[in-house]
Design an enzyme around this catalytic site. Sequence first.
Site, PDB file in Angstrom:
ATOM      1  N   HIS A 109      -0.874  -9.844   0.581  1.00 22.86           N
ATOM      2  CA  HIS A 109       0.036  -8.923  -0.091  1.00 22.86           C
ATOM      3  C   HIS A 109      -0.136  -9.101  -1.597  1.00 22.86           C
ATOM      4  O   HIS A 109       0.646  -9.778  -2.252  1.00 22.86           O
ATOM      5  CB  HIS A 109       1.485  -9.175   0.333  1.00 22.86           C
ATOM      6  CG  HIS A 109       1.894  -8.369   1.516  1.00 22.86           C
ATOM      7  ND1 HIS A 109       2.058  -7.000   1.455  1.00 22.86           N
ATOM      8  CD2 HIS A 109       2.135  -8.718   2.801  1.00 22.86           C
ATOM      9  CE1 HIS A 109       2.402  -6.538   2.646  1.00 22.86           C
ATOM     10  NE2 HIS A 109       2.452  -7.550   3.486  1.00 22.86           N
ATOM     11  N   ASP A 114       5.213  -6.344   0.126  1.00 20.15           N
ATOM     12  CA  ASP A 114       6.171  -7.202   0.831  1.00 20.15           C
ATOM     13  C   ASP A 114       7.519  -7.191   0.123  1.00 20.15           C
ATOM     14  O   ASP A 114       8.580  -7.107   0.755  1.00 20.15           O
ATOM     15  CB  ASP A 114       5.631  -8.634   0.947  1.00 20.15           C
ATOM     16  CG  ASP A 114       5.138  -9.200  -0.378  1.00 20.15           C
ATOM     17  OD1 ASP A 114       4.969  -8.429  -1.358  1.00 20.15           O
ATOM     18  OD2 ASP A 114       4.902 -10.419  -0.458  1.00 20.15           O
ATOM     19  N   TYR A 306      -5.696  10.667  -2.908  1.00 22.71           N
ATOM     20  CA  TYR A 306      -4.307  10.964  -3.234  1.00 22.71           C
ATOM     21  C   TYR A 306      -4.207  11.996  -4.353  1.00 22.71           C
ATOM     22  O   TYR A 306      -5.018  11.997  -5.285  1.00 22.71           O
ATOM     23  CB  TYR A 306      -3.570   9.702  -3.663  1.00 22.71           C
ATOM     24  CG  TYR A 306      -3.479   8.635  -2.592  1.00 22.71           C
ATOM     25  CD1 TYR A 306      -3.682   8.951  -1.247  1.00 22.71           C
ATOM     26  CD2 TYR A 306      -3.197   7.321  -2.924  1.00 22.71           C
ATOM     27  CE1 TYR A 306      -3.586   7.972  -0.277  1.00 22.71           C
ATOM     28  CE2 TYR A 306      -3.097   6.334  -1.958  1.00 22.71           C
ATOM     29  CZ  TYR A 306      -3.309   6.661  -0.633  1.00 22.71           C
ATOM     30  OH  TYR A 306      -3.213   5.704   0.333  1.00 22.71           O
ATOM     31  N   GLU A 381      10.717 -13.804  -7.684  1.00 15.48           N
ATOM     32  CA  GLU A 381      11.454 -13.258  -6.547  1.00 15.48           C
ATOM     33  C   GLU A 381      12.894 -12.893  -6.884  1.00 15.48           C
ATOM     34  O   GLU A 381      13.471 -11.977  -6.279  1.00 15.48           O
ATOM     35  CB  GLU A 381      11.425 -14.256  -5.386  1.00 15.48           C
ATOM     36  CG  GLU A 381      10.064 -14.389  -4.735  1.00 15.48           C
ATOM     37  CD  GLU A 381      10.079 -15.384  -3.598  1.00 15.48           C
ATOM     38  OE1 GLU A 381       9.591 -15.046  -2.497  1.00 15.48           O
ATOM     39  OE2 GLU A 381      10.572 -16.519  -3.809  1.00 15.48           O
TER      40      GLU A 381
END
Length: 404
Positions: A109, A114, A306, A381
């Site tokens: 990741h 995540d 895209y 985090e």
Amino acid sequence: MSLDDPILSDWTAAGEAELADIVTLRRAIHAEPEIGLDCRRTTDKIKAALAGLPLEYHEGKSTSGLIAILRGQKGDNGRTVLLRGDMDALAMEEETGLPFASTIPGRMHACGHDSHTAMLVGAARALSARRDQLPGTVVFMFQPGEEGHHGARFMIDDGLLDVAAPDAAFALHITPNAPAGVVITRAGSIMASADTVHVVVRGAGGHAAMPHDCIDPVPVACEIVTAFQTYVARAIAVTDPAVLSITKIEAGSAHNIIPGEVRMLGTLRTLSEATRTTMRAAVKRIAENIAAAHGATAEAWIDEGYPVTVNDPRGAALIETVAGELGRPFAPMPQPMMGAEDFSYVLRKFPGAFAFLGVAPAGSDPATNPPLHNTRMTIEESVMAKGVAMHCAVATRYLQRGFD
């Protein structure tokens, strides 16, 4: 909490309350990264984290993507808002040394999906706890296959976004190269389109000592590459730019043999559909005509990637307003990025905006941190609590006031 409160301060507390659980979830997803359109273990982790909430689930046939719908109970005014979190990883070996590093060789990741998934789960939990105060519907889009697999397009084609069609759509994407907590976005084009360019030049091979008896495709291919760059520099306006990079050239088998063909691969990036159309036609025209001038032939084609990611100015303004109300630092994005994002498919169908959230680890220099798609990329985090609060505040503000 009153949703009429312009400060929306309770969302900050709600995000902090979710932090411990979403850190645990993020680490569990990080340790078991999945690639492409089938991310079923990740989907299972999401469902477990959302168990018991008043959500309505829908899944499609093409991917493991999941739509969770939260229908408010406070005088539905007809508005519906979508929040997106992507959940797939990249095919690369992790080198972070984290205790929860990838347990699957060759997968990581490295783009923060995540954390996107974990933040969206936290938002779903926080908003579900305040369901009786919501004046509309929130759609949580958990999407696989963002990394080149067109996951958003497949979910749209499966009709998942028609179950509770949103009036507006928003997404957050982390970046380790911005200070922790800063919110970054802009009106208009924010990310480029991304198409894959293929060119095959065919000549007539032979002995390298006698090129006059051959049609050497190698110098023809080199001339085509140069002509591509000249065309971009002289025919494409710098105010509506394009990037055309040939990144792979294959030809030959020995030092003394002129090959019969050369194969080239590259990427085409633009910031408008008009320039994208112009460049696609130019690639074919330039390759074919330069080859013909040398007696060779060329075949050129484009694999469509895209679209351009275009923020509705009202959506970008709403994000800036909410960031201010939550006390988040806001940094207007001075120019678009030439990277691509498949949330573009959603924004092509529904108005809204895509924004970045800075997650530079504490004590680090954002400018020199390992960037997205790097084997050593890490995040702070604790910033995920701010992401939860942003999701919740954007959703509730839109449900109450629309783009006003």
